[in-house]
Design a protein around this motif. Structure first.
Motif, PDB file in Angstrom:
ATOM      1  N   PRO A  26     -25.832  18.590  52.847  1.00  0.00           N
ATOM      2  CA  PRO A  26     -25.129  19.526  53.732  1.00  0.00           C
ATOM      3  C   PRO A  26     -23.634  19.245  53.702  1.00  0.00           C
ATOM      4  N   GLY A  27     -22.846  20.281  53.497  1.00  0.00           N
ATOM      5  CA  GLY A  27     -21.397  20.127  53.482  1.00  0.00           C
ATOM      6  C   GLY A  27     -20.843  19.784  52.120  1.00  0.00           C
ATOM      7  N   GLY A  28     -21.656  19.335  51.191  1.00  0.00           N
ATOM      8  CA  GLY A  28     -21.191  19.048  49.839  1.00  0.00           C
ATOM      9  C   GLY A  28     -21.257  20.307  49.004  1.00  0.00           C
ATOM     10  N   ASP A  29     -20.279  20.532  48.154  1.00  0.00           N
ATOM     11  CA  ASP A  29     -20.258  21.718  47.314  1.00  0.00           C
ATOM     12  C   ASP A  29     -20.877  21.393  45.970  1.00  0.00           C
ATOM     13  N   ARG A  30     -21.527  22.381  45.379  1.00  0.00           N
ATOM     14  CA  ARG A  30     -22.181  22.177  44.089  1.00  0.00           C
ATOM     15  C   ARG A  30     -21.424  22.896  42.985  1.00  0.00           C
ATOM     16  N   ALA A  31     -20.147  23.091  43.138  1.00  0.00           N
ATOM     17  CA  ALA A  31     -19.394  23.890  42.179  1.00  0.00           C
ATOM     18  C   ALA A  31     -19.250  23.210  40.830  1.00  0.00           C
ATOM     19  N   SER A  32     -19.802  22.039  40.685  1.00  0.00           N
ATOM     20  CA  SER A  32     -19.817  21.383  39.383  1.00  0.00           C
ATOM     21  C   SER A  32     -21.164  20.719  39.202  1.00  0.00           C
ATOM     22  N   GLY A  33     -21.475  20.372  37.984  1.00  0.00           N
ATOM     23  CA  GLY A  33     -22.718  19.669  37.719  1.00  0.00           C
ATOM     24  C   GLY A  33     -23.741  20.550  37.038  1.00  0.00           C
ATOM     25  N   ASP A  34     -24.700  19.902  36.420  1.00  0.00           N
ATOM     26  CA  ASP A  34     -25.777  20.606  35.737  1.00  0.00           C
ATOM     27  C   ASP A  34     -26.803  21.069  36.757  1.00  0.00           C
ATOM     28  N   GLY A  35     -27.522  22.112  36.428  1.00  0.00           N
ATOM     29  CA  GLY A  35     -28.606  22.574  37.271  1.00  0.00           C
ATOM     30  C   GLY A  35     -28.197  23.514  38.377  1.00  0.00           C
ATOM     31  N   VAL A  36     -26.946  23.932  38.401  1.00  0.00           N
ATOM     32  CA  VAL A  36     -26.480  24.870  39.416  1.00  0.00           C
ATOM     33  C   VAL A  36     -26.658  26.274  38.846  1.00  0.00           C
ATOM     34  N   THR A  37     -27.356  27.125  39.567  1.00  0.00           N
ATOM     35  CA  THR A  37     -27.558  28.494  39.098  1.00  0.00           C
ATOM     36  C   THR A  37     -26.286  29.308  39.327  1.00  0.00           C
ATOM     37  N   PRO A  38     -26.113  30.401  38.595  1.00  0.00           N
ATOM     38  CA  PRO A  38     -24.936  31.250  38.836  1.00  0.00           C
ATOM     39  C   PRO A  38     -24.839  31.727  40.281  1.00  0.00           C
ATOM     40  N   ALA A  39     -25.969  32.063  40.893  1.00  0.00           N
ATOM     41  CA  ALA A  39     -25.942  32.521  42.291  1.00  0.00           C
ATOM     42  C   ALA A  39     -25.483  31.396  43.218  1.00  0.00           C
ATOM     43  N   GLU A  40     -25.962  30.168  42.996  1.00  0.00           N
ATOM     44  CA  GLU A  40     -25.529  29.029  43.816  1.00  0.00           C
ATOM     45  C   GLU A  40     -24.041  28.767  43.623  1.00  0.00           C
ATOM     46  N   LEU A  41     -23.586  28.865  42.396  1.00  0.00           N
ATOM     47  CA  LEU A  41     -22.172  28.655  42.107  1.00  0.00           C
ATOM     48  C   LEU A  41     -21.307  29.684  42.830  1.00  0.00           C
ATOM     49  N   ARG A  42     -21.700  30.965  42.776  1.00  0.00           N
ATOM     50  CA  ARG A  42     -20.938  32.007  43.474  1.00  0.00           C
ATOM     51  C   ARG A  42     -20.907  31.751  44.980  1.00  0.00           C
ATOM     52  N   THR A  43     -22.047  31.354  45.541  1.00  0.00           N
ATOM     53  CA  THR A  43     -22.118  31.066  46.975  1.00  0.00           C
ATOM     54  C   THR A  43     -21.187  29.917  47.341  1.00  0.00           C
ATOM     55  N   ASP A  44     -21.239  28.841  46.545  1.00  0.00           N
ATOM     56  CA  ASP A  44     -20.365  27.695  46.813  1.00  0.00           C
ATOM     57  C   ASP A  44     -18.897  28.067  46.675  1.00  0.00           C
ATOM     58  N   LEU A  45     -18.546  28.812  45.631  1.00  0.00           N
ATOM     59  CA  LEU A  45     -17.150  29.198  45.436  1.00  0.00           C
ATOM     60  C   LEU A  45     -16.658  30.108  46.555  1.00  0.00           C
ATOM     61  N   ASP A  46     -17.522  31.004  47.033  1.00  0.00           N
ATOM     62  CA  ASP A  46     -17.146  31.851  48.175  1.00  0.00           C
ATOM     63  C   ASP A  46     -16.866  30.992  49.406  1.00  0.00           C
ATOM     64  N   ARG A  47     -17.723  29.992  49.669  1.00  0.00           N
ATOM     65  CA  ARG A  47     -17.533  29.110  50.830  1.00  0.00           C
ATOM     66  C   ARG A  47     -16.252  28.291  50.669  1.00  0.00           C
TER      67      ARG A  47
END
Length: 126
Positions: A26-47
């Motif tokens: 919780p509170g950590g962003d996943r904008a980097s790293g393997d295994g992040v889906t495009p949808a998760e990346l967009r959500t993290d970047l929006d946040r």
């Protein structure tokens, strides 16, 4: 690819801890790293964009916590970050870290703007 490690060592060096898969902290962003889906990346970047900073809770290097903010002129010119082996940076000390980082970003943006104005349109300060 060979990349520099923050302490000067190179990835691939046995003394460099291996990259870990991103945690869903919780509170950590996943904008980097393997295994992040495009949808998760967009959500993290929006946040990240909406709050103005990114948090790393050791997702890339175990035991290293960081907060980063963009340096923006007309567009993103770079970024500044704080990193620490202490979790306090992103937990209890987050407000103080954000305040200090925000002041530093404002100073850098002001200095870069002054250089841009002084050098005039179309000129390069390099």
């Amino acid at each position: 690819m060979v990349a520099d490690h923050p302490d000067g060592r190179r990835q691939g060096d046995p003394r460099v801890p291996p990259r870990r898969p991103p945690r869903r902290d919780p509170g950590g962003d996943r904008a980097s790293g393997d295994g992040v889906t495009p949808a998760e990346l967009r959500t993290d970047l929006d946040r990240i964009r909406s709050r103005g900073y990114a948090i790393n809770r050791g997702q890339d290097i175990s035991g290293i916590y960081a907060i980063g903010m963009p340096v923006v002129l007309d567009e993103v010119a770079g970024s500044l970050s704080l990193a620490s082996p202490s979790r306090d940076l992103v937990d209890d000390g987050r407000d103080a870290a954000l305040e200090a980082l925000s002041r530093a970003v404002e100073r850098v943006e002001r200095r870069l703007s002054e250089r841009e104005v002084a050098s005039g349109p179309g000129s390069s300060s390099r």
